[in-house]
Design a protein around this motif. Sequence first.
Motif, PDB file in Angstrom:
ATOM      1  N   VAL A 260      12.235  25.587  57.484  1.00 47.74           N
ATOM      2  CA  VAL A 260      11.545  25.533  58.776  1.00 47.74           C
ATOM      3  C   VAL A 260      10.613  24.325  58.747  1.00 47.74           C
ATOM      4  CG1 VAL A 260       9.941  26.687  60.330  1.00 47.74           C
ATOM      5  CG2 VAL A 260      11.714  28.021  59.159  1.00 47.74           C
TER       6      VAL A 260
ATOM      7  N   GLN B 248      22.352  24.090  53.981  1.00 52.52           N
ATOM      8  CA  GLN B 248      21.340  25.025  54.468  1.00 52.52           C
ATOM      9  C   GLN B 248      21.120  24.869  55.966  1.00 52.52           C
ATOM     10  OE1 GLN B 248      17.587  24.804  52.336  1.00 52.52           O
ATOM     11  NE2 GLN B 248      18.108  26.647  51.173  1.00 52.52           N
ATOM     12  N   ARG B 249      20.747  25.977  56.585  1.00 53.42           N
ATOM     13  CA  ARG B 249      20.371  25.960  57.998  1.00 53.42           C
ATOM     14  C   ARG B 249      18.872  25.706  58.111  1.00 53.42           C
ATOM     15  NH1 ARG B 249      23.528  31.184  60.675  1.00 53.42           N
ATOM     16  NH2 ARG B 249      25.654  30.451  60.237  1.00 53.42           N
ATOM     17  N   ALA B 250      18.517  24.817  59.038  1.00 57.37           N
ATOM     18  CA  ALA B 250      17.102  24.506  59.260  1.00 57.37           C
ATOM     19  C   ALA B 250      16.784  24.632  60.739  1.00 57.37           C
ATOM     20  CB  ALA B 250      16.783  23.088  58.776  1.00 57.37           C
ATOM     21  N   VAL B 251      15.518  24.790  61.038  1.00 57.13           N
ATOM     22  CA  VAL B 251      15.060  24.823  62.422  1.00 57.13           C
ATOM     23  C   VAL B 251      13.822  23.939  62.529  1.00 57.13           C
ATOM     24  CG1 VAL B 251      13.639  26.896  62.057  1.00 57.13           C
ATOM     25  CG2 VAL B 251      14.442  26.345  64.360  1.00 57.13           C
TER      26      VAL B 251
ATOM     27  N   ILE C 287      18.163  31.168  58.141  1.00 47.25           N
ATOM     28  CA  ILE C 287      17.468  29.874  58.121  1.00 47.25           C
ATOM     29  C   ILE C 287      16.793  29.675  56.767  1.00 47.25           C
ATOM     30  CG2 ILE C 287      15.527  28.564  59.107  1.00 47.25           C
ATOM     31  CD1 ILE C 287      17.905  28.663  60.997  1.00 47.25           C
TER      32      ILE C 287
ATOM     33  N   ALA D  87      16.422  18.423  59.135  1.00 43.71           N
ATOM     34  CA  ALA D  87      17.432  19.418  59.495  1.00 43.71           C
ATOM     35  C   ALA D  87      18.838  18.899  59.202  1.00 43.71           C
ATOM     36  CB  ALA D  87      17.295  19.785  60.975  1.00 43.71           C
TER      37      ALA D  87
ATOM     38  N   LEU E  27      15.179  34.088  63.029  1.00 42.81           N
ATOM     39  CA  LEU E  27      15.394  33.041  62.019  1.00 42.81           C
ATOM     40  C   LEU E  27      15.790  33.671  60.682  1.00 42.81           C
ATOM     41  CD1 LEU E  27      12.481  30.522  62.730  1.00 42.81           C
ATOM     42  CD2 LEU E  27      14.761  30.649  63.767  1.00 42.81           C
TER      43      LEU E  27
ATOM     44  N   ILE F 129      12.314  31.168  52.502  1.00 39.80           N
ATOM     45  CA  ILE F 129      12.338  30.110  53.520  1.00 39.80           C
ATOM     46  C   ILE F 129      11.325  29.045  53.125  1.00 39.80           C
ATOM     47  CG2 ILE F 129      12.042  29.544  55.955  1.00 39.80           C
ATOM     48  CD1 ILE F 129      12.671  32.395  56.669  1.00 39.80           C
TER      49      ILE F 129
ATOM     50  N   LEU G   6      20.738  30.010  68.191  1.00 39.79           N
ATOM     51  CA  LEU G   6      21.024  29.871  66.757  1.00 39.79           C
ATOM     52  C   LEU G   6      22.529  29.961  66.504  1.00 39.79           C
ATOM     53  CD1 LEU G   6      18.968  31.246  63.837  1.00 39.79           C
ATOM     54  CD2 LEU G   6      21.424  31.662  63.843  1.00 39.79           C
TER      55      LEU G   6
END
Lengths: 175, 195
Positions: free
Chosen positions: A24, A68-71, A21, A60, A16, A45, A148
């Motif tokens: 989260v 932004q990238r989220a998980v 990322i 997300a 991540l 993060i 990912l």
Amino acid sequence: MGSEVAQWQEDLYRVLKDGGIGQVAYVPDAGHAHLIRRVQADPEIRDIVLTTEEEGVAVAAGAWLGGQRAVLLMQSSGVGNCVNMFSLLSSCRFPFLALVTMRGEYAEFNPWQEAMGRGSQDAMELMGIAVHRVSEPEAVAEVAGAALDAAFLAGDRVAVLLSQSMLGRKKWERR
Amino acid sequence: MSAKPAVERRAFVARLMRAIPDALVVTGLGSPAYDVFAAGDRDANFYLWGAMGGAAPMGLGLALAQPRKPVVVITGDGEMLMGMGSLATVGAQRPGNLTIVVLDNGHYGETGMQPSHTSLGTSLVAVARGCGIEDAFAVDRLEGADAVAQRVNARGGTAFAVVTIAAEEPPRALPARDGVYLKNRFRAKLGLPPF
């Protein structure tokens, strides 16, 4: 607790982190406890605790709208909570990455976990999410990294199901 | 129930939108989306056509990703009720640049004006305060749009406004339903490329 952390759980954090990322979102699970602690300690993060997993699908999507990238981290029982919200992903083709710790499939003590555990993969696939399953700890980093990339380079919707066997048997009796 | 003062929804949203030209806006599905679209389509508007309950958490993810931009969620009481837990999630994060505006007519307008929980005892202002969103307040006058806009533009804390609107059904004004289009034009407005 530190000595009990499996390497694959630390590997997930690295994936991540290296994958850029920024958010989260999670409903906690014991299998994600180490990853959540690592994320909480990382100023780059944002950790977002949810009341129900479907919120994380929308978080997300919002993160991606803002660049932004989220998980989303959850256990298998949370998959069912997300089903209608998954339509947001397919309607708008939002990139999506979920890491799901499995229950109800290996040395499970609680039979109430069986139904959603067994239905998790099908429920996600029915809603258009590609599912990768990992049962070998050594494969976690590779598969999570591939998921990912598929999410954020190809805009795909991907879930990685982490087998309960990797978590070992839960100790139910407390003394 | 005694008649409460009620605001005309289209006039309120138009006044609010005029006063927040830099805001990134996420709307809940149904009438709030029509209200925002009727006030003038903008690239920085993202209209939900489904995902009921998702407007507030989507605004949260956006606000955290874009801390220097004001983010506004404009939704209805039914949509907010379905995602009520997300107020606790927002309350745990409290981004300074997030304002949630609930247009509350106490009814499910899209499905035949059945009374919603806000007609039957639920106070969304009390819920939001209980979730740690201290700047939660009720609005029952058109001019209240100015106070909401001031908070949006100040980016000084998470705010939550419940606007008592009349249970009217103004003419439909339908924004684009193509989610991919809405997503990409929104991102382009922020200078973000497609993947």
